[in-house]
Structure formats: structure tokens, C-alpha cells
Design a protein around this motif. Structure first.
Motif, short mmCIF file in Angstrom:
data_model
loop_
_atom_site.label_atom_id
_atom_site.label_comp_id
_atom_site.label_asym_id
_atom_site.label_seq_id
_atom_site.Cartn_x
_atom_site.Cartn_y
_atom_site.Cartn_z
N ASP A 1 9.48 -21.75 -5.60
CA ASP A 1 8.85 -20.73 -4.46
C ASP A 1 7.80 -19.43 -5.03
OD1 ASP A 1 11.27 -20.47 -2.66
OD2 ASP A 1 12.62 -19.89 -4.34
N GLU A 2 6.98 -19.97 -5.45
CA GLU A 2 5.47 -20.00 -5.72
C GLU A 2 4.84 -19.28 -5.05
OE1 GLU A 2 3.68 -17.32 -8.73
OE2 GLU A 2 5.92 -18.25 -9.43
N ASP A 3 3.88 -18.77 -4.76
CA ASP A 3 3.25 -18.31 -3.75
C ASP A 3 1.58 -17.66 -4.12
OD1 ASP A 3 1.13 -17.65 -1.14
OD2 ASP A 3 3.26 -17.52 0.48
N ALA A 4 0.67 -18.45 -4.04
CA ALA A 4 -0.93 -18.56 -4.33
C ALA A 4 -1.04 -17.21 -3.93
CB ALA A 4 -1.47 -18.87 -5.09
N ASN A 5 -1.06 -16.99 -2.53
CA ASN A 5 -1.66 -16.25 -1.88
C ASN A 5 -1.10 -14.79 -1.96
OD1 ASN A 5 -3.34 -17.61 -0.51
ND2 ASN A 5 -1.75 -18.10 1.15
N SER A 6 -0.17 -14.41 -2.78
CA SER A 6 0.79 -13.48 -2.71
C SER A 6 0.63 -13.24 -4.32
CB SER A 6 2.53 -13.49 -2.28
OG SER A 6 2.72 -13.60 -1.24
N ASP A 7 0.33 -13.96 -4.77
CA ASP A 7 -0.03 -14.21 -6.51
C ASP A 7 -1.66 -13.33 -6.98
OD1 ASP A 7 2.99 -14.42 -6.40
OD2 ASP A 7 2.01 -16.64 -8.33
N ALA A 8 -2.83 -13.70 -6.06
CA ALA A 8 -3.63 -13.42 -6.41
C ALA A 8 -3.81 -12.18 -6.02
CB ALA A 8 -4.27 -14.33 -6.64
N ASP A 9 -5.19 -11.35 -6.65
CA ASP A 9 -5.88 -10.37 -6.24
C ASP A 9 -6.82 -10.73 -6.35
OD1 ASP A 9 -3.45 -8.40 -4.25
OD2 ASP A 9 -2.57 -8.33 -6.35
N VAL B 1 -14.58 -9.83 1.46
CA VAL B 1 -15.46 -8.85 1.14
C VAL B 1 -15.62 -7.86 1.50
CG1 VAL B 1 -15.50 -8.58 -1.74
CG2 VAL B 1 -14.17 -10.11 -1.22
N PRO B 2 -16.22 -7.18 1.61
CA PRO B 2 -17.63 -6.31 2.42
C PRO B 2 -18.93 -6.64 1.89
CG PRO B 2 -15.61 -4.55 2.60
CD PRO B 2 -15.06 -6.02 1.10
N ASP B 3 -19.65 -7.28 2.68
CA ASP B 3 -21.44 -7.35 1.93
C ASP B 3 -22.30 -6.52 1.10
OD1 ASP B 3 -20.87 -9.40 3.54
OD2 ASP B 3 -22.46 -8.26 5.60
N GLY B 4 -22.35 -6.43 0.17
CA GLY B 4 -22.67 -5.58 -0.92
C GLY B 4 -21.55 -4.79 -2.14
N VAL B 5 -20.41 -5.43 -2.00
CA VAL B 5 -19.44 -5.48 -3.29
C VAL B 5 -19.24 -6.29 -4.06
CG1 VAL B 5 -16.79 -4.69 -3.23
CG2 VAL B 5 -18.46 -3.61 -1.38
N LYS B 6 -19.12 -6.56 -4.95
CA LYS B 6 -19.22 -7.58 -5.64
C LYS B 6 -18.26 -8.20 -6.64
CE LYS B 6 -23.92 -6.90 -7.36
NZ LYS B 6 -25.07 -6.65 -8.30
N VAL B 7 -17.55 -8.71 -7.09
CA VAL B 7 -16.33 -9.08 -7.30
C VAL B 7 -16.17 -9.51 -9.01
CG1 VAL B 7 -14.66 -10.92 -7.94
CG2 VAL B 7 -16.27 -11.08 -5.43
N ALA B 8 -15.29 -7.88 -9.64
CA ALA B 8 -15.20 -7.53 -10.77
C ALA B 8 -13.75 -8.53 -11.32
CB ALA B 8 -15.24 -6.22 -10.42
N GLU B 9 -12.57 -8.06 -10.83
CA GLU B 9 -12.20 -9.49 -11.06
C GLU B 9 -11.44 -9.46 -10.65
OE1 GLU B 9 -9.14 -6.17 -13.68
OE2 GLU B 9 -10.78 -5.78 -14.58
N VAL B 10 -10.30 -10.72 -10.62
CA VAL B 10 -9.11 -11.59 -10.44
C VAL B 10 -8.17 -11.58 -11.08
CG1 VAL B 10 -8.62 -13.65 -9.49
CG2 VAL B 10 -10.98 -13.30 -9.62
N GLN B 11 -7.21 -11.03 -10.68
CA GLN B 11 -6.29 -10.99 -11.32
C GLN B 11 -4.87 -11.76 -10.84
OE1 GLN B 11 -4.87 -6.90 -11.74
NE2 GLN B 11 -3.21 -6.68 -9.68
N TRP B 12 -3.58 -12.36 -11.42
CA TRP B 12 -2.19 -12.62 -11.33
C TRP B 12 -1.05 -11.83 -11.87
CZ3 TRP B 12 -2.92 -17.96 -8.44
CH2 TRP B 12 -1.35 -18.88 -8.01
N THR B 13 0.02 -12.50 -10.32
CA THR B 13 1.18 -11.18 -11.32
C THR B 13 1.59 -12.65 -10.35
OG1 THR B 13 -0.19 -9.38 -10.76
CG2 THR B 13 2.89 -9.82 -10.59
N ALA C 1 0.51 -8.78 -14.91
CA ALA C 1 -0.63 -9.68 -14.97
C ALA C 1 -1.40 -10.01 -15.54
CB ALA C 1 -0.91 -8.16 -13.49
N VAL C 2 -2.67 -11.28 -15.24
CA VAL C 2 -3.11 -11.46 -16.31
C VAL C 2 -4.37 -11.89 -15.30
CG1 VAL C 2 -4.21 -13.79 -16.43
CG2 VAL C 2 -1.69 -13.42 -16.88
N GLN C 3 -5.13 -11.40 -15.88
CA GLN C 3 -6.68 -10.36 -15.46
C GLN C 3 -8.08 -10.84 -15.45
OE1 GLN C 3 -6.18 -5.93 -15.82
NE2 GLN C 3 -6.73 -5.80 -13.74
N TRP C 4 -8.48 -11.90 -14.39
CA TRP C 4 -10.13 -12.55 -15.21
C TRP C 4 -11.23 -11.08 -14.77
CZ3 TRP C 4 -6.27 -15.25 -13.03
CH2 TRP C 4 -5.51 -16.22 -13.64
#
Length: 117
Positions: free
Chosen positions: A40-48, A91-103, A110-113
Motif C-alpha cells: 500500500d505504498e503510494d509514491a504520489n501520496s508520499d512525495a511533495d 509548478v507555476p512558471d517562475g517558481v524554482k524547485v527548492a526541495e523534494v520530500q518523501w514521507t 520525511a526525507v528531504q533533498w
């Protein structure tokens, strides 16, 4: 493990396109089952995704070119094996990716990159 960020990501089909003023970002994960098999592990629910504006973005149901979304987010992998897939975000244009997190399982620590460029 986060393998890479695809920014911008191209939709898998002509029906997969971001909303006006937004772009797709793909977070590619490689999952290895060390003990047992994820249940029951769901990558969509785990990643932000956290943007440079401090906003948290959750998954989008679209698919991107060259990667699957596991099995609609559900991870199927036998002990000792690996599975690779992408979680897609809008993601809105002009907003950069700062982090990805996995719970894992949506609970616990959470693990954060940090992915700032």
C-alpha cells in the motif's frame, strides 16, 4: 532515492499538458525493497515538492515522457528488486524547485533533498 528532477518535463501524450501559467516538473525516484515488499505504498501520496516561494505542491495525475508513474502511484517491487518511476507536479512558471520530500506511508519522518540550482 531521488534520482533526478526533470524541469520542465514534457507530457507523455497530447492530453498531458500543464495548466496555463504552469509547467510540469518530474521527480524521478528509484525504490529498492530491502526487506519484504512495500504494501500500500503510494509514491504520489508520499512525495511533495517545495517551491522557491515556500509553497508545497502535491502530485498531478498527468504522465510525463519516458517515465511511468509506477502503477498510478502504487509501488510494486519484490524484496531485493528495484522500481523506477516519476511523480509529476504542476509548478507555476517562475517558481524554482527548492526541495523534494518523501514521507513513507504519509506518516513519520520525511526525507528531504535540496535541489536548488
Amino acid at each position: 532515492m531521488l534520482v533526478k528532477i526533470i524541469d520542465p518535463a514534457r507530457g507523455a501524450t497530447e492530453f498531458d499538458s500543464p495548466d496555463n501559467g504552469k509547467r510540469f516538473v518530474g521527480a524521478v525516484f528509484k525504490i529498492k525493497a530491502l526487506k519484504g515488499s512495500p504494501q500500500d505504498e503510494d509514491a504520489n501520496s508520499d512525495a511533495d515538492l517545495i517551491g522557491s516561494n515556500g509553497q508545497t505542491y502535491t502530485f498531478d495525475i498527468a504522465d510525463i515522457a519516458r517515465y511511468t508513474n509506477f502503477d498510478n502511484g502504487t509501488i510494486h517491487v519484490a524484496q531485493g528488486e528495484t522500481a523506477t518511476g516519476a511523480v509529476v507536479f504542476q509548478v507555476p512558471d517562475g517558481v524554482k524547485v527548492a526541495e523534494v520530500q518523501w514521507t513513507g506511508g504519509g506518516f513519520g519522518s520525511a526525507v528531504q533533498w535540496d535541489v536548488r540550482r
